[in-house]
Enzyme design. Structure first.
Site, mmCIF file in Angstrom:
data_model
loop_
_atom_site.group_PDB
_atom_site.id
_atom_site.type_symbol
_atom_site.label_atom_id
_atom_site.label_comp_id
_atom_site.label_asym_id
_atom_site.label_seq_id
_atom_site.Cartn_x
_atom_site.Cartn_y
_atom_site.Cartn_z
ATOM 1 N N ASP A 854 0.851 -1.189 0.000
ATOM 2 C CA ASP A 854 0.000 0.000 0.000
ATOM 3 C C ASP A 854 0.883 1.233 0.000
ATOM 4 O O ASP A 854 1.885 1.309 0.735
ATOM 5 C CB ASP A 854 -0.908 0.003 1.233
ATOM 6 C CG ASP A 854 -1.873 1.176 1.217
ATOM 7 O OD1 ASP A 854 -2.910 1.056 0.542
ATOM 8 O OD2 ASP A 854 -1.583 2.205 1.869
ATOM 9 N N ASN A 862 -2.638 12.828 -4.117
ATOM 10 C CA ASN A 862 -3.713 13.236 -5.029
ATOM 11 C C ASN A 862 -4.235 14.627 -4.679
ATOM 12 O O ASN A 862 -4.493 15.446 -5.571
ATOM 13 C CB ASN A 862 -4.862 12.227 -4.971
ATOM 14 C CG ASN A 862 -4.586 11.004 -5.828
ATOM 15 O OD1 ASN A 862 -3.848 11.066 -6.803
ATOM 16 N ND2 ASN A 862 -5.166 9.869 -5.453
ATOM 17 N N ASP A 871 -1.576 9.276 -10.699
ATOM 18 C CA ASP A 871 -1.500 8.186 -11.673
ATOM 19 C C ASP A 871 -0.051 7.892 -12.061
ATOM 20 O O ASP A 871 0.351 6.728 -12.260
ATOM 21 C CB ASP A 871 -2.293 8.553 -12.929
ATOM 22 C CG ASP A 871 -3.804 8.540 -12.683
ATOM 23 O OD1 ASP A 871 -4.220 8.032 -11.618
ATOM 24 O OD2 ASP A 871 -4.544 9.045 -13.547
ATOM 25 N N GLU A 897 -4.652 2.272 -4.353
ATOM 26 C CA GLU A 897 -3.211 2.398 -4.257
ATOM 27 C C GLU A 897 -2.559 1.130 -3.742
ATOM 28 O O GLU A 897 -1.409 1.166 -3.266
ATOM 29 C CB GLU A 897 -2.829 3.585 -3.363
ATOM 30 C CG GLU A 897 -3.217 3.438 -1.910
ATOM 31 C CD GLU A 897 -4.614 3.985 -1.613
ATOM 32 O OE1 GLU A 897 -4.851 4.381 -0.477
ATOM 33 O OE2 GLU A 897 -5.464 4.019 -2.529
#
Length: 973
Positions: A854, A862, A871, A897
């Site tokens: 993770d 973000n 991304d 993620e």
């Protein structure tokens, strides 16, 4: 003017914008930091192998193979440059470890290499297999090699695993060629190597006594995954290479792999030996090895390169010998003259690429020919062309000592011959103008002059029966070894057309046109591309050779020849109609056409014109009255007058060869024959097919074929002398026409039967009936051919549709199981992989571990930098995973993620170490705009009774502990 300037300025500005955008298309793949690094660093030094066929190898001094094409693709994608360093595998690996190169190709991932290499994703995976001799017996597993010698490549990635097995003696070899030969020759019991390279060398050396025993697997190692490896300090180069690889489209990958790997099949090494008689088997038992000459530089047929005998003839004799159970011992280090003496003294058994002559037939027997090669005169480009042996008078000729034509020219009193050791020496003497010319095989001379850069040479075909025809090459066998000659001939007869074609294309097509296909040089292709069509000077009426009808259709034997050339060489032509040969010659000299379709060989021929080798030969005959005596020499009729066709090629030839003969020109063959019938001339001279065609058609019963000259008419193409490229192209194209095709054309157009007076009424009746039958047959065949063409087109279209459907289905299947952003497997495919892995483990006890990863504080990324940057972080982490996980690992985006990795054959401790290595790589990576990111990883190992749910839950719990303990760490349960 002001209004035009007003409009012009914005147009120029817009053009500048488009130009700038176009310039940055390639550069846009790299970010600013990467571009600056490349500009400062310069070319990326890349270590590649020299013998890893078909992936990375050297051919004709050039690096080639799948890797070479892939490197070029990466250069185009990322606008970068590579500096290629070629060496054997062990040296390449050492150079990377000692930081002497930036990167290495064809490296496989192993944990023990991670300290000195970063890995890209694999670009190919090859089965690793075990090869043994055919008599080894059944193979069940590696335990069968206890007490045996097993060969591998130096420092191969599974070397340590193999050496750890008890009872097996592991022997290392420098390259794949020596490795596979060691198995075949018995110095080791088995070899472990990738399938493709082993197949290539087994085929190349005709090693028919080896077989694939099974696929090699040990400690999870099986297929060999090929990647780029990069110095750990050069992360930015690793990222650039991975980006460029990711930019390659599926179509480009498919074309790349199909070009280099689809041609390698297992069947190519499953050769069958021939059935021998008891006497033949006994001969092989008593004489297991044959000694064959290996020349220094008779390229590409028989030469020695870096101590290794190679070439078309060497591969052929190895193949033929293996088929009958013989081994070949190449004998090197001697001149051709030495080899001839060794054959005479019994110190050599076989000579390859040899043409029979009287002196050689005294000491050798010859097999049938295995190839026909054109010969040509090579001169300095500034010298006038030599077209006949007589033109050598007063000249200095350089020839390899004891070669085919050496004795002939040596015995000519007016020609000085300089003996040389080989063909290279002869060509160099001509190039430096120490000799006027040399006579050499076209393909050999072209190959050598190109490879060694011998300048200022030009070739010209000899217009003479002996020296203008192609030379058939045979295998010469000692005269006291008739059984050996029988064995080699039997083996030659057993070769399939495909085997002959493959052998020829492997060697001859590099410099020489193989049958049915003309291999054109880049210069020839570019030149043909620049012109709309080759202009042919053709005679409007000269049957049965050529005729252009009122509709512009071209008929006759020469027309058929040109049609074959067009098909074989991919030529486009346009006719230039000429009334006769002299007009065609004038048109050629005035550049109104590119070549004449039918030209004779004439003494004192115009220096501005050169001719090709002869493609047909026919007798020159004389038509006389029935009461005339037979003539075989014009000297018999010095006081007689003969008719010829005005401005024809025959008139030019006769006036050149027989200047004292009285000739009268007539506008047509019919007019000339009428002059014979009326006693105006003694006879009419022409080539046999042309004269016979007219006699049969006109029915002149009072005339006969009453003589034949002691010279023949040879057909050539003629070009302008300065147009050497076209001359070479036409010569190559003529070589592509098989003897069978020539015979068919000759039978169709030039078979003339001259008969005595007969019952023409009956002949006409039979002819009409036969013609009706032929017409009906032709119409039926035309209909049938059209139907076949329609069926073939329909089948082709159906196959294309099927292929398109298969491609679309594969694309849909790939989309269904792939995460679009990261190009890893999606959750659906991962769940299936879980099922397969658990099912195998329950049946076999195979262990595996699971990594659940993770990204730490990904929401903050973000929110701060936007989803596009987020991304980019996901795709970069996916690239790191692909580059540093083994080929048999399953990588997937678990969601958001989170990433998951299934690691077969890894214990919990091994998986934890591997996870920590991945964590550190990600922590050290510089993400665009974001900078650094970290990950937390949970690790667990499958236990008996585990299902996907329990495994996932345990991995998730371990991940939770990692985050709870501060993130950027690995926890295992």
């Amino acid at each position: 003017m002001d209004k035009c300037s007003f409009l012009l300025k914005p147009l120029l500005a817009l053009l500048l914008v488009f130009t700038t955008l176009a310039f940055h298309v390639h550069a846009s793949l790299l970010n600013t930091e990467e571009r600056a690094f490349i500009d400062k660093h310069g070319p990326i030094s890349l270590a590649v192998m020299y013998d890893f066929i078909p992936f990375s190898f050297v051919e004709n001094g050039q690096h080639t193979g799948l890797v070479a094409d892939l490197v070029q693709l990466l250069e185009n994608k990322a606008d970068i440059q590579f500096k290629i360093e070629i060496d054997e595998w062990a040296n390449n690996l050492r150079k990377l470890e000692e930081k002497q190169v930036d990167a290495i190709a064809d490296i496989s991932y192993r944990p023990n290499r991670a300290h000195f290499s970063l890995f890209t994703t694999p670009y190919f995976e090859i089965p690793t297999v075990i090869f043994t001799r055919a008599d080894f017996g059944g193979y069940r597993g590696l335990e069968d090699f206890s007490g045996k010698r097993v060969g591998v490549l130096n420092n191969i990635f599974y070397l340590d695993l193999l050496q750890a097995l008890p009872g097996i003696e592991v022997v290392e070899f420098p390259d794949y060629e020596h490795l596979i030969k060691a198995v075949a020759f018995g110095s080791i019991d088995a070899s472990i190597q990738n399938l493709t390279s082993a197949q290539h060398y087994a085929t190349r050396h005709a090693l028919t006594n080896i077989r694939v025993a099974g696929e090699f697997r040990i400690g999870g190692v099986g297929r060999e995954d090929l990647r780029f490896g990069v110095q750990p300090e050069l992360v930015i180069i690793h990222d650039i290479l991975q980006k460029a690889m990711d930019a390659i489209t599926p179509d480009e990958w498919r074309q790349l792999t199909q070009r280099w790997t689809d041609v390698v099949t297992l069947e190519r090494i499953k050769q069958q030996t021939l059935a021998l008689t008891p006497e033949e088997r006994e001969y092989v038992r008593q004489n297991p090895v044959i000694r064959v000459q290996n020349e220094a530089s008779f390229e590409p047929y028989n030469y020695n390169e870096n101590g290794f005998p190679t070439g078309h003839s060497i591969d052929l004799i190895r193949l033929l010998a293996a088929r009958v159970g013989l081994d070949v011992e190449p004998v090197s280090g001697h001149t051709w003259s030495d080899f001839m003496q060794m054959m005479a003294q019994g110190e050599l058994d076989v000579m390859m690429n040899i043409a029979p002559n009287e002196s050689r037939q005294e000491i050798m027997e010859f097999t049938g020919p295995y190839i026909r090669l054109a010969q040509a005169v090579y001169q300095h480009k500034d010298h006038l062309p030599i077209q006949r042996p007589e033109d050598f008078i007063g000249k200095t000729l350089a020839l390899p000592d004891a070669f085919y034509n050496y004795e002939f020219f040596k015995n000519q009193p007016d020609i000085q011959v300089i003996p040389t050791e080989d063909s290279i020496a002869a060509l160099i003497l001509v190039s430096t103008q120490e000799a006027d010319a040399t006579l050499e095989l076209l393909s050999v001379a072209n190959h050598l002059s190109t490879k060694y850069g011998i300048p200022d040479l030009r070739s010209n075909s000899l217009q003479d029966t002996r020296f203008g025809r192609p030379i058939p090459l045979h295998i010469g066998v000692r005269k006291d070894e008739p059984m050996l000659k029988t064995l080699l001939q039997k083996s030659m007869d057993a070769l399939t057309e495909q085997e002959k074609r493959e052998l020829q294309e492997r060697w001859i097509s590099r410099t020489h046109a193989s049958a049915h296909h003309v291999h054109l040089t880049r210069e020839e292709l570019e030149w043909l591309d620049q012109i709309p069509a080759l202009r042919i000077c053709a005679i409007s009426e000269r049957m049965p050779y050529e005729r252009i009808d009122q509709n512009g259709q071209y008929y006759g034997a020469i027309a058929d020849i040109i049609e074959v050339l067009k098909n074989n060489a991919g030529l486009t032509t346009r006719l230039s109609r000429q009334p006769h040969w002299q007009a065609a010659l004038d048109a050629l000299e005035n550049n109104l056409c590119d070549f004449i379709a039918n030209a004779p060989s004439i003494d004192g021929h115009q220096p501005s014109v050169s001719t090709t080798s002869s493609y047909y030969e026919t007798p020159i005959v004389i038509a006389t009255r029935q009461d005339a005596f037979f003539i075989n020499n014009l000297d018999q009729t010095k006081d007689q007058t003969f008719a010829v066709l005005a401005f024809s090629e025959i008139e030019a030839l006769i006036r050149s060869r027989f200047p004292d003969t009285k000739l009268v020109s007539y506008p047509s063959t019919e007019a000339g024959l009428d002059a014979v019938r009326k006693y105006e001339v003694f006879g009419y001279i022409d080539s046999l097919p042309s004269l016979g065609n007219t006699l049969n058609r006109s029915g002149r019963d009072n005339l006969k074929i009453g003589g034949q000259l002691d010279i023949a008419y040879q057909f050539h193409f003629a070009v302008q002398s300065q147009h050497q490229l076209l001359l070479d192209l036409l010569n190559k194209a003529l070589l592509s026409i098989t003897d069978e095709t020539k015979a068919q054309i000759e039978q169709r157009w030039m078979q003339i039967a001259i008969s005595k007076p007969a019952d023409y009424r009956l002949i006409w009746q039979i002819g009409v009936v036969a013609l009706l039958i032929i017409i009906a047959f032709i119409i039926w065949n035309i209909k049938l051919a059209k139907l076949n063409i329609r069926v073939q087109r329909a089948n082709t279209q159906l196959l294309e549709v099927q292929r398109e459907l298969e491609i679309k289905n594969r694309q849909l299947e790939q989309l269904a199981i792939t995460d679009r952003l990261t190009r890893l497997y999606n959750r659906m495919r991962l769940e299936k992989a879980f099922e397969e892995m658990i099912d195998e483990s329950e049946k076999t006890g195979r262990i595996f571990s699971v990594l659940l990863m993770d990204i730490d504080f990904f929401k903050r990324v973000n929110d701060t930098y936007g989803h596009l940057c987020g991304d980019a972080v996901l795709t970069d982490i996916a690239s790191i995973l692909k580059g540093h996980c083994s080929a048999n690992a399953t990588l997937a985006r678990w969601g958001g993620e989170e990433f998951m990795v299934i690691c077969p054959d890894m214990t919990l401790d091994e998986a934890t170490t591997h996870a920590d290595m991945l964590r550190q790589l990600i922590a050290d990576h510089q993400f665009p705009d974001v900078g650094s990111c970290t990950v937390s990883i949970g690790v667990t190992q499958w236990q008996l009774g585990d299902k996907q749910k329990s495994l996932t839950l345990r991995a998730d719990t371990a991940l939770y502990h990692a985050k709870e303990q501060g993130r950027n760490r690995v926890c295992a349960l």
